[in-house]
Design a protein around this motif. Structure first.
Motif, short mmCIF file in Angstrom:
data_model
loop_
_atom_site.label_atom_id
_atom_site.label_comp_id
_atom_site.label_asym_id
_atom_site.label_seq_id
_atom_site.Cartn_x
_atom_site.Cartn_y
_atom_site.Cartn_z
N VAL A 37 -33.78 14.34 -12.37
CA VAL A 37 -32.77 14.33 -11.30
C VAL A 37 -32.44 15.76 -10.86
N LEU A 38 -32.35 16.71 -11.82
CA LEU A 38 -32.07 18.10 -11.46
C LEU A 38 -33.20 18.71 -10.64
N ALA A 39 -34.41 18.21 -10.81
CA ALA A 39 -35.55 18.68 -10.01
C ALA A 39 -35.53 18.09 -8.60
N GLY A 40 -34.59 17.18 -8.34
CA GLY A 40 -34.46 16.58 -7.01
C GLY A 40 -35.28 15.31 -6.83
N ASP A 41 -35.92 14.85 -7.89
CA ASP A 41 -36.71 13.62 -7.82
C ASP A 41 -35.84 12.42 -8.17
N GLU A 42 -36.39 11.25 -7.95
CA GLU A 42 -35.69 10.04 -8.38
C GLU A 42 -36.51 9.38 -9.47
N ILE A 43 -35.84 8.61 -10.30
CA ILE A 43 -36.54 7.91 -11.37
C ILE A 43 -36.13 6.44 -11.30
N SER A 44 -37.14 5.57 -11.30
CA SER A 44 -36.90 4.13 -11.17
C SER A 44 -37.38 3.41 -12.41
N PHE A 45 -36.57 2.50 -12.90
CA PHE A 45 -36.93 1.60 -13.98
C PHE A 45 -36.94 0.20 -13.39
N LEU A 46 -38.13 -0.34 -13.19
CA LEU A 46 -38.30 -1.62 -12.52
C LEU A 46 -37.40 -2.68 -13.16
N GLY A 47 -36.57 -3.32 -12.36
CA GLY A 47 -35.68 -4.36 -12.82
C GLY A 47 -34.35 -3.85 -13.34
N PHE A 48 -34.30 -2.58 -13.78
CA PHE A 48 -33.06 -2.02 -14.31
C PHE A 48 -32.30 -1.26 -13.24
N GLY A 49 -32.96 -0.27 -12.64
CA GLY A 49 -32.28 0.50 -11.61
C GLY A 49 -32.94 1.81 -11.31
N LYS A 50 -32.28 2.60 -10.45
CA LYS A 50 -32.84 3.86 -9.98
C LYS A 50 -31.76 4.94 -10.01
N PHE A 51 -32.14 6.12 -10.53
CA PHE A 51 -31.28 7.29 -10.51
C PHE A 51 -31.84 8.24 -9.46
N CYS A 52 -30.96 8.79 -8.61
CA CYS A 52 -31.41 9.74 -7.60
C CYS A 52 -30.27 10.68 -7.24
N VAL A 53 -30.61 11.73 -6.48
CA VAL A 53 -29.62 12.70 -6.04
C VAL A 53 -29.12 12.29 -4.65
N GLY A 54 -27.82 12.33 -4.47
CA GLY A 54 -27.22 12.04 -3.18
C GLY A 54 -26.42 13.24 -2.71
N GLU A 55 -26.08 13.24 -1.45
CA GLU A 55 -25.28 14.32 -0.86
C GLU A 55 -23.94 13.76 -0.42
N ARG A 56 -22.90 14.46 -0.73
CA ARG A 56 -21.56 14.09 -0.26
C ARG A 56 -21.12 15.20 0.69
N SER A 57 -20.81 14.85 1.91
CA SER A 57 -20.45 15.87 2.91
C SER A 57 -19.03 16.39 2.69
N ALA A 58 -18.76 17.55 3.27
CA ALA A 58 -17.42 18.13 3.18
C ALA A 58 -16.43 17.24 3.93
N ARG A 59 -15.21 17.24 3.46
CA ARG A 59 -14.21 16.39 4.10
C ARG A 59 -12.81 16.96 3.83
N GLN A 65 -0.18 15.60 -5.47
CA GLN A 65 1.14 16.05 -5.93
C GLN A 65 2.01 16.56 -4.79
N THR A 66 1.38 17.28 -3.86
CA THR A 66 2.17 17.91 -2.80
C THR A 66 1.99 17.24 -1.44
N GLY A 67 0.93 16.48 -1.28
CA GLY A 67 0.65 15.85 0.01
C GLY A 67 0.00 16.81 0.98
N GLU A 68 -0.24 18.05 0.55
CA GLU A 68 -0.82 19.08 1.41
C GLU A 68 -2.30 18.78 1.65
N GLU A 69 -2.74 19.00 2.90
CA GLU A 69 -4.16 18.80 3.22
C GLU A 69 -4.98 19.91 2.60
N MET A 70 -6.20 19.55 2.17
CA MET A 70 -7.10 20.55 1.60
C MET A 70 -8.53 20.19 1.93
N GLU A 71 -9.38 21.20 2.00
CA GLU A 71 -10.80 20.98 2.28
C GLU A 71 -11.53 20.70 0.97
#
Length: 92
Positions: A37-59, A65-71
């Protein structure tokens, strides 16, 4: 479930010579998944599942605690998608 509980279950189910051996096998397995996964590849185990890298965009979020907006910066995340047979077992 904690790691020690999982090691115990794996030890019994796998019929290893010792709990230490079972723990080493688990550690090696997890290390291999981590390397792939750290190499950026995905690994699949047929019938069990798949591990991969995803991207979460800035928001914009709020400090609960304060209700203050933050990036919240963009980041990479590990994603797991369960396979069909695993999902079928889960939803029986």
């Amino acid at each position: 479930m904690l790691k020690k509980d999982f090691v115990e279950k794996y030890y019994v189910k796998g019929e290893f010579a010792s709990k230490a051996e079972a723990e080493r096998k688990i550690a090696a397995f997890l290390e291999c998944i981590e390397e792939v996964v750290l190499a950026g590849d995905e690994i699949s185990f047929l019938g069990f599942g798949k591990f991969c890298v995803g991207e979460r965009s800035a928001r914009t979020g709020r400090n609960p605690q304060t209700g203050e907006e933050m990036e919240i910066p963009a980041k990479k995340v590990v994603k797991f998608k369960a396979g069909k047979s695993f999902n079928d077992k889960l939803n029986k």
